[in-house]
Design a protein around this motif. Structure first.
Motif, PDB file in Angstrom:
ATOM      1  N   ARG A 186     -13.368  32.974  -0.648  1.00 53.95           N
ATOM      2  CA  ARG A 186     -13.630  31.945  -1.650  1.00 53.95           C
ATOM      3  C   ARG A 186     -12.495  30.945  -1.729  1.00 53.95           C
ATOM      4  NH1 ARG A 186     -13.911  28.290  -4.218  1.00 53.95           N
ATOM      5  NH2 ARG A 186     -14.909  27.875  -6.240  1.00 53.95           N
ATOM      6  N   HIS A 187     -11.268  31.366  -1.432  1.00 57.34           N
ATOM      7  CA  HIS A 187     -10.114  30.466  -1.504  1.00 57.34           C
ATOM      8  C   HIS A 187      -9.846  29.748  -0.179  1.00 57.34           C
ATOM      9  CE1 HIS A 187      -9.336  32.482  -5.290  1.00 57.34           C
ATOM     10  NE2 HIS A 187      -9.356  33.644  -4.668  1.00 57.34           N
ATOM     11  N   LEU A 189     -12.561  28.232   1.963  1.00 59.18           N
ATOM     12  CA  LEU A 189     -13.910  27.850   2.378  1.00 59.18           C
ATOM     13  C   LEU A 189     -13.884  26.930   3.588  1.00 59.18           C
ATOM     14  CD1 LEU A 189     -15.597  27.245  -1.107  1.00 59.18           C
ATOM     15  CD2 LEU A 189     -15.765  29.251   0.370  1.00 59.18           C
ATOM     16  N   THR A 195     -19.691  26.200   2.389  1.00 61.37           N
ATOM     17  CA  THR A 195     -19.663  25.497   1.115  1.00 61.37           C
ATOM     18  C   THR A 195     -19.627  26.518  -0.009  1.00 61.37           C
ATOM     19  OG1 THR A 195     -22.077  25.405   0.975  1.00 61.37           O
ATOM     20  CG2 THR A 195     -20.963  23.594   2.124  1.00 61.37           C
ATOM     21  N   GLU A 196     -19.350  26.041  -1.212  1.00 63.04           N
ATOM     22  CA  GLU A 196     -19.298  26.966  -2.342  1.00 63.04           C
ATOM     23  C   GLU A 196     -20.659  27.589  -2.613  1.00 63.04           C
ATOM     24  OE1 GLU A 196     -17.944  27.070  -7.061  1.00 63.04           O
ATOM     25  OE2 GLU A 196     -17.679  25.253  -5.844  1.00 63.04           O
ATOM     26  N   TRP A 199     -21.228  30.304   0.061  1.00 66.13           N
ATOM     27  CA  TRP A 199     -20.442  31.492  -0.239  1.00 66.13           C
ATOM     28  C   TRP A 199     -21.018  32.246  -1.436  1.00 66.13           C
ATOM     29  CZ3 TRP A 199     -17.956  33.055  -4.649  1.00 66.13           C
ATOM     30  CH2 TRP A 199     -17.124  34.168  -4.531  1.00 66.13           C
ATOM     31  N   ARG A 200     -21.492  31.538  -2.445  1.00 67.13           N
ATOM     32  CA  ARG A 200     -22.063  32.183  -3.627  1.00 67.13           C
ATOM     33  C   ARG A 200     -23.288  33.001  -3.264  1.00 67.13           C
ATOM     34  NH1 ARG A 200     -19.864  33.584  -8.090  1.00 67.13           N
ATOM     35  NH2 ARG A 200     -18.766  31.557  -8.046  1.00 67.13           N
TER      36      ARG A 200
END
Length: 549
Positions: A186-187, A189, A195-196, A199-200
């Protein structure tokens, strides 16, 4: 067993070879094809709901620590049963205990790794600057700047070791549902090219819980996730989600059907006989595909005796970072044919490395089965103490090499796959196999049409150790038969083996020397001087007298 090397340095004791235990379980997987949007939504809702229950239960178990008991386990299961079902609660609590036990084992391994690094740093810091090292221990550091940086790292490792030991003694473990690696991604990417939102989606999918333990005697071996012999999949929904069911008794039937290609008949026999089969449903976010994994236990099968495994010879295998070097040996330890190499690429993702290992092992097992042997000899590798950066210093390439070799997964894969071919796995001590193989077997086996590497020679050494023979080969006799000048053979055959080096009786019989009762020796007849007896045919040949002029 060789106890002393040619240089006089004592060698460590070598463990005896043993036959590895066979696989204790089976797992197969198939894709859930043609799922509708409604099916995918239901699976997401159920996985997210049960994943939340699993997270809370794991937190409770970690908080209990050493205070866990049968009563606390029963209390947790009762709380989960009220919001799901008794079978789902049992599956979640069992998975929680397995995760806690795995975290404890990893914590113990981390402590040992830190101790090894601290010991190496203390030893090197105690030596003078620039002192040369040996094969068994590293030397001193090159400069005062490097010495200072390593002293700071020693203080950092000691602080880490003290914190981990404190957690170990208190029974605390630190577990991340979904994986700590994915959490740290997450830190970073940009480096992961995600992308966020992507990853989510991965993070949420990894934290879902869609699994069910098996139940022998129940219909089709499982009541929570039921798969019929025809491939129909249905899921028992938790009590708060029972309104989403499309069948009786709170069940939801998926439109997709499964057809296990691999071991399909074995799986169908189990579900037809209502024997236990566990299932797990998971989503591959990168591909957008749903998969169903079926697993069951096998009865414990007694391994074959070591003598039986050695009866038809052995295939010695040397494990390397990019290939397996294999050589076939007969029961007497003699190499047969030419060396074989099975290459693999262990770079890239974990799935790619796992696929490469399976592909290389499949080709190795196919070739071993064609050779007609019944066992494979392989080193019992364990690099737990050799992966520390303090042990090898600046040798970053070598550290990356041994860290990239998945020894644990290789053992599991090889044992399970070899059982399907009827091959036994004989594990041997890896001590000195590469050194002695290169010393005694590389040059003799090299010819105009055969190229031998040190890894091929090591495979011969491994195979001979698995067969119970010494690695060193018999040396040639002295050129001029003068042992006082050139010395005796280094290794001789046992007294009971035919063809061993010892005084042999002559091929022809000689005339006996007869002694008279008075003690004086009598001469044989004149016929014996010109008589020769053939020892093989038993016939007597008489030489004609030669006329002298």
């Amino acid at each position: 067993m060789q106890q002393q090397q040619s240089g006089g340095r004592p060698l460590r004791s070598i463990a005896a070879p043993f036959v590895a235990l066979g696989p204790s379980g089976v797992a197969i997987r198939d894709r859930l094809k043609h799922l509708t949007a409604e099916d995918a939504d239901i699976l997401r809702v159920v996985g997210e709901y049960q994943g939340g229950l699993a997270s809370r239960d794991l937190k409770t178990r970690c908080t209990d620590g050493f205070g866990h008991s049968a009563d606390t386990w029963a209390a947790r299961k009762r709380e989960l049963t009220a919001v799901s079902s008794s079978r789902i609660a049992g599956t979640i609590t069992k998975a929680t205990h397995d995760q806690w036990a795995l975290a404890r084992r990893c914590q113990a391994a981390h402590i040992q790794n830190l101790k090894a690094g601290i010991g190496t740093l203390r030893h090197r810091l105690s030596l003078p600057l620039g002192e040369k090292g040996t094969k068994r221990a590293a030397g001193g550091y090159r400069s005062r700047g490097e010495w200072f940086r390593k002293s700071r790292r020693l203080a950092m490792l000691e602080a880490r070791h003290a914190a981990v030991v404190e957690d170990w003694q208190a029974g605390r473990v630190r577990v991340v549902r979904g994986g700590r690696r994915l959490l740290n991604t997450r830190h970073h990417l940009e480096a992961a090219e995600l992308t966020e939102a992507e990853w989510r989606r991965r993070w949420e999918a990894e934290r879902w819980f869609l699994a069910a333990d098996s139940e022998s005697g129940k219909r089709f071996g499982n009541e929570t996730i039921r798969v019929t012999p025809d491939g129909e999949v249905s899921v028992k929904l938790p009590a708060p989600l029972a309104h989403l069911a499309n069948a009786r008794h709170g069940r939801y039937i998926l439109t997709a059907q499964v057809e296990f290609k691999h071991r399909g008949e074995e799986w169908r026999d189990r579900v037809t006989g209502n024997r236990a089969v566990a299932y797990r449903i998971h989503l591959d976010v990168s591909r957008g595909r749903w998969y169903l994994t079926a697993s069951w236990q096998r009865p414990v099968v007694k391994t074959v005796p070591l003598d039986t495994a050695r009866a038809q010879g052995m295939v010695g295998v040397d494990t390397n970072a990019d290939h397996f070097a294999a050589y076939r040996l007969d029961p007497h330890g003699n190499p047969v044919g030419d060396p074989h190499r099975f290459f693999s690429d262990l770079s890239g993702t974990a799935d790619h490395r796992d696929a490469q290992i399976r592909h290389a092992l499949t080709r190795l097992l196919h070739w071993a089965a064609r050779c007609g042997v019944t066992a494979i000899g392989i080193e019992d590798l364990d690099f737990a103490a050799e992966k520390t950066r303090e042990k090898h210093g600046r040798r970053k390439r070598f550290r990356r090499l041994i860290s990239g070799m998945p020894t644990g997964r290789l053992k599991t894969r090889l044992v399970s796959m070899a059982a399907e071919y009827g091959l036994a796995i004989v594990a041997v001590d890896p001590a000195y196999t590469s050194m002695w193989g290169d010393e005694h077997w590389r040059k003799p086996l090299t010819g105009t049409n055969r190229t031998m590497t040190c890894h091929d020679a090591a495979s011969v050494a491994i195979g001979r150790r698995a067969l119970g023979h010494p690695i060193r080969r018999r040396t040639a006799p002295p050129h001029d038969d003068r042992s006082d000048r050139r010395g005796h053979r280094t290794v001789l055959a046992a007294p009971g083996i035919q063809g061993r080096e010892e005084p042999r009786p002559p091929t022809t019989d000689r005339a006996p020397r007869v002694s008279s009762p008075s003690g004086t020796r009598k001469r044989g007849t004149s016929r014996a001087s010109n008589t020769v007896r053939d020892a093989r045919s038993g016939q007597v040949w008489v030489q004609d007298s030669v006329l002298l002029t």
